[in-house]
Design a protein around this motif. Structure first.
Motif, PDB file in Angstrom:
ATOM      1  N   UNK A  84      -1.281  -7.298   0.303  1.00 43.17           N
ATOM      2  CA  UNK A  84      -2.294  -8.032  -0.502  1.00 43.17           C
ATOM      3  C   UNK A  84      -1.727  -8.062  -1.929  1.00 43.17           C
ATOM      4  N   UNK A  85      -2.391  -8.576  -2.747  1.00 41.80           N
ATOM      5  CA  UNK A  85      -1.975  -8.338  -4.323  1.00 41.80           C
ATOM      6  C   UNK A  85      -2.172  -7.119  -4.795  1.00 41.80           C
ATOM      7  N   UNK A  86      -3.492  -6.388  -4.442  1.00 44.16           N
ATOM      8  CA  UNK A  86      -3.744  -5.118  -4.883  1.00 44.16           C
ATOM      9  C   UNK A  86      -4.597  -4.505  -3.659  1.00 44.16           C
ATOM     10  N   UNK A  87      -4.973  -3.090  -3.603  1.00 45.24           N
ATOM     11  CA  UNK A  87      -5.678  -2.541  -2.613  1.00 45.24           C
ATOM     12  C   UNK A  87      -6.061  -1.345  -3.075  1.00 45.24           C
ATOM     13  N   UNK A  88      -7.215  -0.699  -2.814  1.00 37.77           N
ATOM     14  CA  UNK A  88      -7.787   0.551  -2.926  1.00 37.77           C
ATOM     15  C   UNK A  88      -7.241   1.427  -2.175  1.00 37.77           C
ATOM     16  N   UNK A  89      -6.632   2.511  -2.675  1.00 36.30           N
ATOM     17  CA  UNK A  89      -6.460   3.842  -1.889  1.00 36.30           C
ATOM     18  C   UNK A  89      -7.114   4.846  -2.548  1.00 36.30           C
ATOM     19  N   UNK A  90      -7.407   6.219  -1.762  1.00 34.69           N
ATOM     20  CA  UNK A  90      -7.606   7.345  -2.335  1.00 34.69           C
ATOM     21  C   UNK A  90      -6.514   7.843  -3.009  1.00 34.69           C
ATOM     22  N   UNK A  91      -6.637   8.507  -4.129  1.00 38.17           N
ATOM     23  CA  UNK A  91      -5.600   9.117  -4.884  1.00 38.17           C
ATOM     24  C   UNK A  91      -5.005  10.102  -3.814  1.00 38.17           C
ATOM     25  N   UNK A  92      -5.602  10.887  -3.335  1.00 42.26           N
ATOM     26  CA  UNK A  92      -5.172  11.991  -2.456  1.00 42.26           C
ATOM     27  C   UNK A  92      -4.105  11.424  -1.405  1.00 42.26           C
ATOM     28  N   UNK A  93      -4.032   9.971  -1.378  1.00 36.02           N
ATOM     29  CA  UNK A  93      -3.207   9.759  -0.223  1.00 36.02           C
ATOM     30  C   UNK A  93      -1.650   9.181  -0.960  1.00 36.02           C
ATOM     31  N   UNK A  94      -1.698   9.213  -2.049  1.00 30.50           N
ATOM     32  CA  UNK A  94      -0.605   8.578  -2.851  1.00 30.50           C
ATOM     33  C   UNK A  94       0.609   9.106  -2.530  1.00 30.50           C
ATOM     34  N   UNK A  95       0.747  10.559  -2.457  1.00 30.86           N
ATOM     35  CA  UNK A  95       1.694  11.274  -2.058  1.00 30.86           C
ATOM     36  C   UNK A  95       2.279  10.927  -0.727  1.00 30.86           C
ATOM     37  N   UNK A  96       1.449  10.514   0.046  1.00 28.94           N
ATOM     38  CA  UNK A  96       2.193  10.107   1.421  1.00 28.94           C
ATOM     39  C   UNK A  96       2.819   8.839   1.473  1.00 28.94           C
ATOM     40  N   UNK A  97       2.471   7.891   0.639  1.00 29.25           N
ATOM     41  CA  UNK A  97       2.801   6.407   0.874  1.00 29.25           C
ATOM     42  C   UNK A  97       3.757   6.273  -0.048  1.00 29.25           C
ATOM     43  N   UNK A  98       3.649   6.657  -1.430  1.00 21.37           N
ATOM     44  CA  UNK A  98       4.812   6.210  -2.332  1.00 21.37           C
ATOM     45  C   UNK A  98       6.176   6.507  -1.964  1.00 21.37           C
ATOM     46  N   UNK A  99       6.275   7.680  -1.509  1.00 24.62           N
ATOM     47  CA  UNK A  99       7.658   8.152  -1.191  1.00 24.62           C
ATOM     48  C   UNK A  99       8.649   7.228  -0.102  1.00 24.62           C
ATOM     49  N   UNK A 100       7.679   6.636   0.673  1.00 21.04           N
ATOM     50  CA  UNK A 100       8.243   5.774   1.524  1.00 21.04           C
ATOM     51  C   UNK A 100       8.322   4.335   1.179  1.00 21.04           C
ATOM     52  N   UNK A 101       8.261   4.269  -0.145  1.00 21.29           N
ATOM     53  CA  UNK A 101       8.359   2.744  -0.683  1.00 21.29           C
ATOM     54  C   UNK A 101       7.275   1.762  -0.021  1.00 21.29           C
ATOM     55  N   UNK A 102       6.172   2.252   0.341  1.00 19.23           N
ATOM     56  CA  UNK A 102       4.984   1.468   0.747  1.00 19.23           C
ATOM     57  C   UNK A 102       4.079   0.785  -0.749  1.00 19.23           C
ATOM     58  N   UNK A 103       4.669   1.456  -1.750  1.00 23.38           N
ATOM     59  CA  UNK A 103       3.860   1.108  -2.975  1.00 23.38           C
ATOM     60  C   UNK A 103       4.864   0.899  -4.209  1.00 23.38           C
ATOM     61  N   UNK A 104       4.365  -0.344  -5.008  1.00 19.54           N
ATOM     62  CA  UNK A 104       5.259  -0.808  -5.911  1.00 19.54           C
ATOM     63  C   UNK A 104       4.536   0.237  -7.099  1.00 19.54           C
ATOM     64  N   UNK A 105       5.459   0.510  -8.167  1.00 18.09           N
ATOM     65  CA  UNK A 105       4.944   1.178  -9.386  1.00 18.09           C
ATOM     66  C   UNK A 105       4.290   0.332 -10.263  1.00 18.09           C
ATOM     67  N   UNK A 106       3.332   0.751 -11.254  1.00 16.27           N
ATOM     68  CA  UNK A 106       2.530   0.008 -12.278  1.00 16.27           C
ATOM     69  C   UNK A 106       3.375  -0.321 -13.476  1.00 16.27           C
ATOM     70  N   UNK A 107       3.581  -1.615 -14.067  1.00 20.69           N
ATOM     71  CA  UNK A 107       4.266  -1.444 -15.396  1.00 20.69           C
ATOM     72  C   UNK A 107       3.259  -1.220 -16.229  1.00 20.69           C
ATOM     73  N   UNK A 108       3.421   0.225 -17.080  1.00 19.86           N
ATOM     74  CA  UNK A 108       2.474   0.392 -17.897  1.00 19.86           C
ATOM     75  C   UNK A 108       2.355  -0.337 -19.117  1.00 19.86           C
ATOM     76  N   UNK A 109       3.429  -0.931 -19.535  1.00 17.43           N
ATOM     77  CA  UNK A 109       3.427  -1.670 -20.824  1.00 17.43           C
ATOM     78  C   UNK A 109       2.636  -3.036 -20.441  1.00 17.43           C
ATOM     79  N   UNK A 110       2.915  -3.598 -19.297  1.00 16.94           N
ATOM     80  CA  UNK A 110       1.967  -4.871 -19.015  1.00 16.94           C
ATOM     81  C   UNK A 110       0.685  -4.570 -18.842  1.00 16.94           C
TER      82      UNK A 110
END
Length: 468
Positions: free
Chosen positions: A128-154
């Motif tokens: 999907x374009x965006x999805x809700x996750x619990x913040x406590x799950x980010x450490x398990x998903x981001x290292x595997x390349x399952x999430x794209x980073x946010x562009x903070x300037x945009x």
């Protein structure tokens, strides 16, 4: 989206009114009766569908974007019940702003089914374009390349920056200097209390709020005084068969000892003395007078809502329940009993599930959508959650919300699950706590033995690689 409920052979009956409004409806579900409004259809659908509900823009019977030329956005989340209804209303409101998008929600079952589906979508190129996750799950998903980073300037172009969030909440969305989630809220473990019971127990201060409780022994005294009023219990707290409830209270008290719980190494770094002291105190609470020794969560909710206890350890999500019960109540952070203000919490957070070649304009519309939801999150606060976007919390409108404004300081002292690939809401981590520690709560087993078994269990997990 493929209709999982379509009949064999590809033929399907004429669409129902709900389907023409943008819903995916099980074929056994009854269509709405005459005169049902769009909002009523929305509420009824979210309440009835236990699996997946795709909720359209609700702008009429046309497909999202068909009339306005706006970009269609796919938004996944796991919010059900009152939260799901509230989110559906927020999405309907921001779609109506005319900011160039039409968001359609897909609501999936809470917990492991949701996170499995989200991971599969990211790997399979169907994110999907965006999805809700619990913040406590980010450490398990981001290292595997399952999430794209946010562009903070945009993101800043839409008036959302790091300065708009409390440091703890913002930092939880990051990993190694990269921001992978933007929090919508924090939902801490707090304490509700019955103001009539508290007054009769002599526990209210001159301002009509619960008088400050400054240590563990004083809390026991207040709880016993409230029990003398109710004749049943001073405190409601249900945990039986519920690892999440067990962990929420334990971790709140553990962090009030300013204790470390670090899972970054090959074995867990913990403070056994703080853990044993926290568990021993919980055993003191579960004495049958202060609190039921063997209650489950539903029993605790019913007990407090019927006026049979003076206090209630729960999450902010029970605010609508308390209001509907019609009891006189207020709420606050759990008192600091062991020296360091602390509260267990998690956050619902917006993520960008991985896309190999995201369209820049589609991404820009997604950023606008998320920013609009954050700016409009006062309505999210009405149901109990503490908005993460601080301009909303600091507004006059929010400060006039009671008891929300009274427990909002819990967001400044919150503690998320220890970071590891297997921790977080909807994971097995809290189930491990249930399996190893429940007898400490229920049967008065040795706290040191129970906690030791828990640490050994998570050390087994630490020896394994992150499967994603």
């Amino acid at each position: 989206m493929t209709d999982r409920h379509a009949p064999p052979g590809g033929a399907r009956p004429a669409p129902t009114a709900l389907e023409r409004a943008g819903f995916v409806v099980p074929r056994h579900a009854a269509p709405p009766g005459p005169g049902v409004t769009r909002r009523q259809m929305l509420l009824g659908s979210l309440a009835a569908l236990g699996g997946v509900a795709a909720v359209g823009a609700l702008g009429g019977c046309a497909a999202p974007g068909a009339v306005s030329g706006a970009r269609e956005l796919a938004f996944w989340h796991l919010l059900s019940g009152g939260d799901g209804i509230n989110m559906a209303g927020l999405v309907e409101d921001v779609n109506a702003l005319g900011h160039g998008y039409e968001a359609t929600q897909t609501v999936l079952a809470w917990g492991a089914p949701y996170y499995t589906k989200l991971a599969m979508a990211s790997v399979g190129g169907r994110s999907p374009d965006t999805a809700i996750m619990h913040a406590s799950r980010i450490a398990g998903y981001a290292p595997g390349g399952l999430l794209d980073p946010w562009d903070l300037d945009l993101l800043a172009e839409f008036e959302v920056t790091e300065d708009d969030f409390l440091p703890r909440v913002w930092e939880k969305g990051g990993l190694e200097g990269t921001q992978y989630s933007i929090a919508l809220d924090s939902h801490p473990f707090v304490m509700f209390y019955n103001t009539d019971v508290a007054e009769q127990a002599g526990a209210l201060g001159p301002d009509g709020l619960l008088a400050p409780i400054e240590n563990a022994e004083q809390f026991l005294e207040v709880a016993r005084a409230m029990q003398a009023v109710t004749g049943k219990h001073g405190l409601s707290y249900g945990y039986l068969g519920d690892g999440a409830q067990m962990w929420r209270l334990f971790y709140t008290l553990y962090k009030q000892h300013d204790a470390v719980f670090d899972l970054s190494g090959e074995t867990a770094e913990v403070d056994e003395d703080a853990a044993v002291a926290s568990l021993a105190y919980i055993q003191t609470l579960l004495d049958g007078t202060i609190c039921a020794p063997d209650g489950d969560y539903g029993t605790a909710v019913a007990e407090f809502m019927s006026g049979e206890s003076g206090m209630f350890f729960t999450g902010v999500w029970e605010l609508p329940t308390a209001k509907n019960a019609g009891i006189p109540f207020d709420a606050m952070p759990i008192p600091t009993l062991f020296g360091t203000p602390a509260a267990y919490a998690d956050s619902h957070a917006f993520t960008l599930p991985h896309q190999s070649n995201p369209d820049p304009e589609q991404r820009r519309a997604t950023y606008q959508f998320v920013a609009d939801l954050l700016h409009g999150s006062l309505d999210w606060a009405v149901a109990g959650h503490i908005p993460a976007f601080q301009p909303v919390v600091e507004s006059t409108e929010y400060q006039e919300l009671v008891p929300q404004a009274h427990y909002a300081p819990a967001a400044e002292i919150l503690n998320y699950d220890p970071e590891a690939w297997f921790t977080g809401s909807g994971s097995d981590f809290q189930s491990y706590f249930l399996e190893t520690v429940q007898n400490v709560y229920l049967r008065g087993a040795d706290p040191a033995e129970g906690f030791g078994a828990f640490v050994r269990r998570i050390n087994v997990q630490l020896s394994k690689p992150n499967p994603v």
